[in-house]
Design an enzyme around this catalytic site. Structure first.
Site, PDB file in Angstrom:
ATOM      1  N   TYR A 116       0.864  -1.169   0.000  1.00 13.58           N
ATOM      2  CA  TYR A 116       0.000   0.000   0.000  1.00 13.58           C
ATOM      3  C   TYR A 116       0.908   1.230   0.000  1.00 13.58           C
ATOM      4  O   TYR A 116       1.725   1.399   0.913  1.00 13.58           O
ATOM      5  CB  TYR A 116      -0.903   0.034   1.242  1.00 13.58           C
ATOM      6  CG  TYR A 116      -2.028  -0.965   1.224  1.00 13.58           C
ATOM      7  CD1 TYR A 116      -3.116  -0.808   0.378  1.00 13.58           C
ATOM      8  CD2 TYR A 116      -2.009  -2.071   2.071  1.00 13.58           C
ATOM      9  CE1 TYR A 116      -4.153  -1.724   0.367  1.00 13.58           C
ATOM     10  CE2 TYR A 116      -3.036  -3.003   2.067  1.00 13.58           C
ATOM     11  CZ  TYR A 116      -4.107  -2.821   1.210  1.00 13.58           C
ATOM     12  OH  TYR A 116      -5.132  -3.722   1.193  1.00 13.58           O
TER      13      TYR A 116
ATOM     14  N   ASP B  44      -5.943   0.334  -6.243  1.00 11.23           N
ATOM     15  CA  ASP B  44      -7.400   0.490  -6.224  1.00 11.23           C
ATOM     16  C   ASP B  44      -7.935   0.925  -4.864  1.00 11.23           C
ATOM     17  O   ASP B  44      -9.091   0.693  -4.538  1.00 11.23           O
ATOM     18  CB  ASP B  44      -8.080  -0.820  -6.638  1.00 11.23           C
ATOM     19  CG  ASP B  44      -7.770  -1.972  -5.683  1.00 11.23           C
ATOM     20  OD1 ASP B  44      -6.967  -1.781  -4.751  1.00 11.23           O
ATOM     21  OD2 ASP B  44      -8.340  -3.071  -5.869  1.00 11.23           O
TER      22      ASP B  44
ATOM     23  N   HIS C  94     -10.289  -5.733  -5.345  1.00  6.41           N
ATOM     24  CA  HIS C  94     -10.033  -5.813  -3.911  1.00  6.41           C
ATOM     25  C   HIS C  94     -10.997  -6.792  -3.236  1.00  6.41           C
ATOM     26  O   HIS C  94     -11.423  -6.593  -2.100  1.00  6.41           O
ATOM     27  CB  HIS C  94     -10.149  -4.423  -3.273  1.00  6.41           C
ATOM     28  CG  HIS C  94      -9.099  -4.164  -2.216  1.00  6.41           C
ATOM     29  ND1 HIS C  94      -7.836  -3.732  -2.527  1.00  6.41           N
ATOM     30  CD2 HIS C  94      -9.115  -4.290  -0.872  1.00  6.41           C
ATOM     31  CE1 HIS C  94      -7.135  -3.588  -1.417  1.00  6.41           C
ATOM     32  NE2 HIS C  94      -7.890  -3.932  -0.399  1.00  6.41           N
TER      33      HIS C  94
END
Length: 878
Positions: A635, A663, A740
């Protein structure tokens, strides 16, 4: 065939061109002599600096400096080396170039050596200074150095001098590799500011006496524990060595969950535990150090603590050319294909036996012990000889917890006292018997404040252990916030319910594994894994769409040699499947990502480790088997320097590919999770909590990531053909088609529908499939689903929830069983479809693709909400 006349005409033309070339070369030589005649003689000795060359070889001024001394100076502040030959502190700069430039119209300046240059300014391969004949003709009226035609690298607002800045680590690496690095001072080198030997020709042509500044190792560097920033924890009466005392029972408990790695390079941020820093340390210094790894269940031939290491003085005096550790003469125990570090494996049961018999077990960290890796006291002599501060790592029983300050014991507190501090303004909690004041940390907690409130004034082990590594406490909580310890931990009783489970072999499919996991896990843990965004249509659609695509079997085909081995990012895999990154593996099993790693290598597939795992990256890497491949999911953080630190750590730990999650600019409203966990389990972003994760990630970040790592680069979360094309043109190595897991943007399209669009778009630009992998992550429940994804262009597919459900149901074996189910189903599907290899699988083998996956396809889900949780009404007292 050409005629004789034509051949004669061609020969005449060739002769004419050769004459023209000779004339041009002659003119060039003439012009060069004219230029040299215009350039005033600039000789090292003309500037009053005597040559330090011996009388029988007076042709050039050469200065030899010790790279280690230079490194020590650079780490205290920048080092400037003179290139005008006027400095009174020559070869170091005293600023004389400024007066020299003013008097002569020159543009010379020192070479500056620093530590910690940014990545874009690092490296010696960028050094190049090709100078044209036209440039040499110019008068010295602009920003040029030494009238020798080297353009200035300084910005236009500071054109007065030629300045070059190099990083000391780049120079050290060059010396480590080649023995020396030479720096140009005649300004004629084509690799300026590095030397290419041009000074010899320059000196012959001009009568100059310039030569390079040569950096090499004149004396071996001192290797001291304290030079690595680790302060001694010994009391003042005995400050001579760094000794770490570890509780044998605590280490045994950790070893039962997975390998425990102990640092021996003194660089680890989690010292005395290993964080993988030895890999980077070895690369930078040519060292060969590695951790001591404590495990359970070693085979009989690797058990025991009887070690001998006889090292001769001759061996100790040798240069470091082979697999040796810390220059102290200890040969590597690693196999020939991995000679980069000395790693020693010991079994926890052997250490416990030693502690029972002798009271302690001590392990060497100076590499001088004749019983290495056990300690024989050699560190005392070693420290006296070299001024080092190293000492052993000692295992013993009943080691007290870390002290909050240099002199005091932890205060004993009762749970009643802790319970008084139960508000956001005054927040104490207990983790493993230690009381922490988290009042200031609370607003910074990545998971938000709400999830923490349930542990205000209480024991938090149940919430802490499945999610966090122990090292995170020291990284985030200062010692002055350690308030004390409690001796009575009655609130810490294990409340996990015992569930009677069927034999694993009775679980015939992934739905069975999911059911067992659901019955086994806590409601809050299940809610975190199971949840999707809002009405969870996309999450369910990821699975349902595979049922809408039909197979077209073929018959009368020899399918006796089905083989679905493949490569992901160039790394071998037993099938087109990998374990995808999923946060908080500890909610499923205490061994978390380490168990997933062992299951992956056992099954012959690759694990993508999560950025937000329950285990730190170093522990996952320590669990890695020989030859195993790990990828990393990341991330991106708003603070890019934090992301850079993670990336560099991962690369040093041996991760091979970096999957950037793209995303998650926002965070889904995950209602199932919100109903089972106050505030939700995922890191929140709202007006009261500053967001840690990047909402400013753009295509401009891709070159920056390329500049900080050599790992393969993949974008995870691509959901359109247009973005797939942009990713390909941006030069990344692949993409993951993913939404996700349906957790972020409900009613977005299922992954298989997006995959169809993506492959059509990439084919439209004639992409090179061999250089660009396309993965699918989301919805895989059957081996036939893998077949369908491959048919529509996927290189491989990932499983996230399925791996975690296997882990929750039956531990590592449950994950392996999950993979085996998919392998068997994929093999059977390929046999029914009449194919033996993955490259034989084609889109034409599927029916209904365009109707289900095309741009006008209707949603695969119905609009009922029967599958989601709802608010619970209070019971009517009447």
């Amino acid at each position: 065939m050409a005629s004789q006349a034509e051949l004669e005409r061609l020969r005449a033309a060739l002769a004419e061109k050769e004459q023209a070339l000779e004339a041009a070369n002659a003119r060039a030589a003439e012009l060069q002599q004219q230029v040299l005649s215009l350039v005033p003689a600039k000789r090292a000795n003309h500037y009053g600096v005597p040559s330090n060359m011996p009388p029988d070889k007076p042709s050039k001024r050469v200065d030899i400096l010790d790279i280690n001394e230079l490194a020590a100076q650079a780490k205290e502040g920048q080092v400037a080396l003179c290139r005008c030959f006027k400095s009174s502190t020559y070869p170091y700069c005293d600023g004389s170039h400024i007066q020299h430039n003013a008097a002569t119209g020159d543009n010379i300046a020192p070479l500056v050596i620093k530590a910690g240059l940014p990545a874009e300014q690092r490296g010696l391969e960028k050094c190049a200074a090709q100078v044209s004949l036209e440039e040499l003709h110019k008068e010295a009226t602009g920003p040029r150095a030494n009238n020798y035609g080297v353009p200035s690298t300084v910005p236009p607002d500071n054109p007065s001098k030629r300045l070059d800045v190099l990083d000391i680590e780049d120079l050290q690496q060059c010396v480590s590799k080649d023995g020396v690095v030479s720096l140009c001072r005649c300004f004629k080198s084509s690799r300026f500011p590095l030397c290419d030997g041009s000074h010899a020709q320059h000196n012959a042509a001009t009568g100059d006496n310039a030569g390079p500044c040569v950096l090499k190792e004149l004396q071996p560097p001192k290797k001291r524990a304290n030079n690595y920033g680790v302060a001694s924890n010994m009391p003042p009466a005995n400050p001579s060595k760094r000794v770490d005392m570890l509780d044998i029972d605590q280490i045994a408990a950790r070893a039962a969950e997975g390998p425990v790695s102990l640092c021996r390079c003194y660089k680890s941020s989690t010292f005395p535990y290993c964080d993988g820093s030895h890999t980077q340390h070895n690369a930078a210094t040519g060292d060969n150090v590695g951790p001591l790894v404590v495990k359970t269940g070693l085979p009989a031939d690797k058990r025991g603590l009887l070690f001998t290491t006889d090292v001769s003085q001759e061996e100790l005096d040798k240069d470091v050319k082979g697999p040796r550790a810390n220059n102290y003469g200890v040969r590597s125990t690693m196999p020939p294909d991995n000679p980069s570090k000395v790693v020693n494996l010991v079994d926890i049961e052997d250490i416990k036996q030693c502690v029972r018999e002798k009271g302690t077990a001590s392990f060497c960290r100076c590499y001088k012990s004749k019983m290495f890796p056990m300690c024989d006291g050699s560190h005392n002599e070693h420290n006296a000889q070299c001024g080092d501060n190293t000492g052993p790592c000692v295992f013993k029983p009943d080691v007290p917890p870390p002290e909050p300050d240099a002199g005091g014991d932890l205060k004993e507190l009762t749970l009643e006292e802790v319970a008084k501090h139960n508000t956001v303004q005054d927040f104490w909690t207990v983790i493993h018997g230690t009381v922490y004041d988290l009042t200031e940390f609370l607003p910074k907690h990545p998971g938000g404040v709400a999830i923490m409130k349930q542990y205000a004034g209480k024991i938090a082990d149940e919430g802490f252990d499945p999610i966090h590594p122990l090292s995170i406490i020291a990284e985030n909580i200062p010692q002055d916030k350690v308030m004390g310890k409690i001796t009575a931990v009655e609130g810490a009783a294990d409340t996990k319910k015992e569930v009677k489970k069927p034999p694993m072999e009775e679980c015939l499919n992934l739905y069975d594994m999911e059911l067992v996991a659901h019955k086994t896990m806590k409601a809050s843990s299940w809610g975190y894994y199971w949840t999707g965004d809002k009405d969870e249509y996309t999450k369910n659609g990821n699975q349902l769409i595979f049922r809408r695509i039909r197979l077209i079997p073929r018959v009368m085909v020899d399918v006796s040699n089905v083989n679905f081995e493949t490569k992901l990012m160039g790394f071998a895999s037993s099938m087109p499947l990998y374990i995808s990154a999923a946060a908080k593996g500890g909610l499923a099993n205490a061994e978390a990502e380490c168990a997933l790693s062992r299951a992956a290598v056992s099954s012959g597939i690759i694990q993508m480790a999560p950025h937000l795992g329950s285990k730190p990256l170093s522990e996952i890497a320590a669990a890695r088997a020989e030859g195993q491949t790990h990828f990393l999911q990341l991330y991106v953080e708003k603070d890019r320097s934090a992301s850079e630190k993670t990336v560099r750590e991962a690369e040093a730990l041996g991760y091979k590919a970096l999957f950037l999650t793209v995303d998650s600019a926002g965070l889904g409203k995950r209602e199932t999770d919100l109903r089972t966990t106050p505030g939700g389990s995922a890191p929140r972003s709202n007006a009261k909590s500053l967001r840690r994760w990047a909402d400013d990630l753009t295509w401009k970040d891709i070159p920056w990531f390329r500049s900080i790592t050599k790992m393969k680069l993949v974008l995870k979360g691509v959901q359109s053909g247009a973005d797939a094309v942009l990713a390909y043109k941006a030069g990344v190595d692949g993409i993951v088609v993913s939404n996700h897991g349906g957790r972020n943007c409900d009613t977005s399209r299922p992954t298989l529908q997006v995959l169809y669009e993506v492959t059509q778009a990439l084919k439209g630009i004639r992409y090179d499939r061999k250089k660009f992998d396309v993965y699918l992550d989301g919805g895989i429940k059957r081996g036939s689903d893998i077949f369908k994804a491959v048919a529509l262009g996927a290189t491989a597919v990932g499983i996230g929830r399925a791996a975690l459900f296997g882990l929750a149901a039956y531990g590592q074996e449950g994950v392996e069983h999950t993979v085996d189910i998919l392998k068997d189903e994929l093999r059977n599907t390929m046999m029914f479809m009449g194919v033996n290899r993955l490259d034989e699988i084609k889109p034409e083998m599927l029916s209904g693709v365009h109707a289900v996956c095309g741009p006008d396809a209707q949603p695969v889900w119905d609009v009922s909400r029967a599958h989601v949780t709802n608010v619970v009404m209070p019971e009517d007292d009447n």
